[in-house]
Scaffold this active site. Structure first.
Site, PDB file in Angstrom:
ATOM      1  N   ASN A   9      31.048  35.243  39.309  1.00 48.63           N
ATOM      2  CA  ASN A   9      31.326  33.924  39.879  1.00 48.63           C
ATOM      3  C   ASN A   9      30.494  33.818  41.150  1.00 48.63           C
ATOM      4  O   ASN A   9      30.841  34.397  42.173  1.00 48.63           O
ATOM      5  CB  ASN A   9      32.831  33.813  40.191  1.00 48.63           C
ATOM      6  CG  ASN A   9      33.177  32.535  40.942  1.00 48.63           C
ATOM      7  OD1 ASN A   9      32.343  31.639  41.066  1.00 48.63           O
ATOM      8  ND2 ASN A   9      34.398  32.446  41.437  1.00 48.63           N
ATOM      9  N   TRP A  10      29.398  33.085  41.043  1.00 46.23           N
ATOM     10  CA  TRP A  10      28.485  33.003  42.194  1.00 46.23           C
ATOM     11  C   TRP A  10      28.996  32.066  43.288  1.00 46.23           C
ATOM     12  O   TRP A  10      28.406  31.997  44.365  1.00 46.23           O
ATOM     13  CB  TRP A  10      27.095  32.543  41.732  1.00 46.23           C
ATOM     14  CG  TRP A  10      26.285  33.614  41.088  1.00 46.23           C
ATOM     15  CD1 TRP A  10      26.648  34.924  40.870  1.00 46.23           C
ATOM     16  CD2 TRP A  10      24.945  33.488  40.588  1.00 46.23           C
ATOM     17  NE1 TRP A  10      25.621  35.606  40.271  1.00 46.23           N
ATOM     18  CE2 TRP A  10      24.554  34.751  40.080  1.00 46.23           C
ATOM     19  CE3 TRP A  10      24.029  32.435  40.520  1.00 46.23           C
ATOM     20  CZ2 TRP A  10      23.297  34.978  39.515  1.00 46.23           C
ATOM     21  CZ3 TRP A  10      22.780  32.650  39.953  1.00 46.23           C
ATOM     22  CH2 TRP A  10      22.420  33.919  39.464  1.00 46.23           C
ATOM     23  N   LYS A  11      30.028  31.298  42.978  1.00 46.64           N
ATOM     24  CA  LYS A  11      30.560  30.334  43.954  1.00 46.64           C
ATOM     25  C   LYS A  11      29.427  29.426  44.455  1.00 46.64           C
ATOM     26  O   LYS A  11      28.515  29.124  43.693  1.00 46.64           O
ATOM     27  CB  LYS A  11      31.294  31.064  45.083  1.00 46.64           C
ATOM     28  CG  LYS A  11      32.333  32.038  44.514  1.00 46.64           C
ATOM     29  CD  LYS A  11      33.263  32.612  45.531  1.00 46.64           C
ATOM     30  CE  LYS A  11      34.230  33.564  44.825  1.00 46.64           C
ATOM     31  NZ  LYS A  11      35.237  34.100  45.746  1.00 46.64           N
ATOM     32  N   HIS A  96      40.401  28.337  39.820  1.00 46.31           N
ATOM     33  CA  HIS A  96      40.127  29.394  40.794  1.00 46.31           C
ATOM     34  C   HIS A  96      40.945  29.108  42.063  1.00 46.31           C
ATOM     35  O   HIS A  96      41.144  27.947  42.429  1.00 46.31           O
ATOM     36  CB  HIS A  96      38.628  29.445  41.113  1.00 46.31           C
ATOM     37  CG  HIS A  96      38.278  30.634  41.942  1.00 46.31           C
ATOM     38  ND1 HIS A  96      38.442  30.649  43.310  1.00 46.31           N
ATOM     39  CD2 HIS A  96      37.824  31.856  41.599  1.00 46.31           C
ATOM     40  CE1 HIS A  96      38.088  31.839  43.773  1.00 46.31           C
ATOM     41  NE2 HIS A  96      37.707  32.591  42.755  1.00 46.31           N
ATOM     42  N   GLU A  98      40.241  29.172  45.081  1.00 45.88           N
ATOM     43  CA  GLU A  98      39.563  28.333  46.078  1.00 45.88           C
ATOM     44  C   GLU A  98      39.680  26.861  45.692  1.00 45.88           C
ATOM     45  O   GLU A  98      39.811  25.987  46.546  1.00 45.88           O
ATOM     46  CB  GLU A  98      38.094  28.769  46.217  1.00 45.88           C
ATOM     47  CG  GLU A  98      38.004  30.093  46.974  1.00 45.88           C
ATOM     48  CD  GLU A  98      36.851  30.990  46.560  1.00 45.88           C
ATOM     49  OE1 GLU A  98      35.890  30.519  45.928  1.00 45.88           O
ATOM     50  OE2 GLU A  98      36.923  32.201  46.884  1.00 45.88           O
ATOM     51  N   GLU A 168      43.826  37.218  39.844  1.00 39.86           N
ATOM     52  CA  GLU A 168      43.148  37.455  41.121  1.00 39.86           C
ATOM     53  C   GLU A 168      44.140  37.284  42.271  1.00 39.86           C
ATOM     54  O   GLU A 168      44.420  36.150  42.683  1.00 39.86           O
ATOM     55  CB  GLU A 168      42.014  36.443  41.300  1.00 39.86           C
ATOM     56  CG  GLU A 168      40.969  36.480  40.209  1.00 39.86           C
ATOM     57  CD  GLU A 168      39.662  35.848  40.676  1.00 39.86           C
ATOM     58  OE1 GLU A 168      38.663  36.568  40.688  1.00 39.86           O
ATOM     59  OE2 GLU A 168      39.657  34.657  41.036  1.00 39.86           O
ATOM     60  N   GLY A 174      37.422  38.394  48.330  1.00 38.65           N
ATOM     61  CA  GLY A 174      36.459  38.351  49.423  1.00 38.65           C
ATOM     62  C   GLY A 174      36.896  39.110  50.678  1.00 38.65           C
ATOM     63  O   GLY A 174      36.292  38.969  51.729  1.00 38.65           O
ATOM     64  N   SER A 214      37.620  41.471  45.120  1.00 48.00           N
ATOM     65  CA  SER A 214      36.886  42.594  45.721  1.00 48.00           C
ATOM     66  C   SER A 214      36.526  43.697  44.727  1.00 48.00           C
ATOM     67  O   SER A 214      36.541  44.878  45.072  1.00 48.00           O
ATOM     68  CB  SER A 214      37.655  43.162  46.921  1.00 48.00           C
ATOM     69  OG  SER A 214      37.776  42.165  47.928  1.00 48.00           O
ATOM     70  N   GLY A 235      33.055  38.139  42.483  1.00 48.13           N
ATOM     71  CA  GLY A 235      32.409  37.194  43.388  1.00 48.13           C
ATOM     72  C   GLY A 235      31.273  37.853  44.141  1.00 48.13           C
ATOM     73  O   GLY A 235      30.161  38.011  43.628  1.00 48.13           O
ATOM     74  N   GLY A 236      31.540  38.295  45.364  1.00 43.20           N
ATOM     75  CA  GLY A 236      30.509  38.834  46.249  1.00 43.20           C
ATOM     76  C   GLY A 236      29.593  39.857  45.604  1.00 43.20           C
ATOM     77  O   GLY A 236      28.364  39.778  45.741  1.00 43.20           O
TER      78      GLY A 236
END
Ligand code: PGA
Length: 251
Positions: A9-11, A96, A98, A168, A174, A214, A235-236
């Site tokens: 997930n590159w956001k 998600h 966010e 999640e 993150g 994470s 993600g990251g």
């Protein structure tokens, strides 16, 4: 059985140039995937670009990060399931945390999105997860089960391969903190039991359950060793070819 799925997930990250460099590097590192699947969910402006780079690798799929439930019309800023299909998406992330926290996504909007995705042949990656307060109050299980039921309300599912659920914990996204693999596995077995109540054992056994929050090269193997964990939503650590390649190559 369930094929492991490692989804990026590159956001809201990456320019076209950065995406090209990353994907070319990733493809050079991972080779053909035989016993696992990967996915990249870039922001909308990169779908076409990333899709062309992935065209020669059917085991690495393209996904959207969100969708709207109408097919087309006066909905400024939105993108629909037929549009995501048109650009080559196989998956789409729904709900998600966010989107829930920053953009007002609710269980009922998630339900409409899950249905729209499935009506157009997209596989939704439905996200659920508890906040730190809920966790500390011992309400994790109640929270994630209610999100799952809310978003799958009224859904008719004839195959569990048409649905992915990502657990999640919000406090782990993150932050560098992760749930313990054992605890995540316990929560995810409850999600699978809920899926069995909703759709029957056979279909529940086909749904892939991903852990997210994470995930890194250093912890992926421990998560993937758990019985109920069929993959990860990353993600990251999915923004760098080297780390996402190592996550795809979990042991
Ligand atoms: P993270 O994000 O891997 O950076 O924690 C995961 C996610 O939000 O899907």
């Amino acid at each position: 059985m369930r094929i492991p799925l490692l989804a990026a997930n590159w956001k809201m990250n990456m320019t076209r140039r950065e995406a090209r460099v990353m994907v070319e590097d990733l493809l050079a590192r991972v080779g053909d995937l035989r016993d696992r699947e990967a996915a990249i969910c870039p922001p909308f402006h990169l779908l076409s670009e990333v899709g062309s780079l992935l065209a020669a690798r059917p085991s690495i799929r393209l996904g959207g990060q969100d969708l709207y439930w109408k097919d087309s019309g006066a909905f400024t800023g939105e993108v629909s399931a037929p549009m995501l299909r048109d650009v080559g998406c196989h998956f789409v992330i729904v709900g998600h945390s966010e989107r829930r926290a920053l953009f007002g996504e609710t269980d009922s909007s998630c339900a409409q999105k899950v249905t729209a995705a499935q009506n157009h042949g997209l596989v939704p990656i439905l996200c659920v997860g508890e906040t730190l307060e809920e966790r500390e109050a011992g309400r994790t299980q109640e929270r994630v089960v209610s999100q799952l039921r809310g978003a799958l309300q009224g859904l008719a599912l004839d195959s569990g391969e048409r649905l992915v659920v990502a657990y999640e914990p919000i406090w782990a996204i993150g932050t560098g903190k992760t749930d313990s693999p054992e605890e995540a596995n316990r929560t995810m077995s409850l999600l699978r039991a809920t899926l069995a109540e909703l759709f029957g054992e056979r279909i529940a056994a086909q749904v892939r359950l991903l852990y997210g929050g994470s995930v890194k090269p250093e912890n992926i193997d421990a998560f993937m060793a758990c019985r109920e964990i069929d993959g990860a939503l990353v993600g990251g650590a999915s923004l760098k070819a080297e780390s996402f390649a190592r996550i795809i190559q979990f042991q």
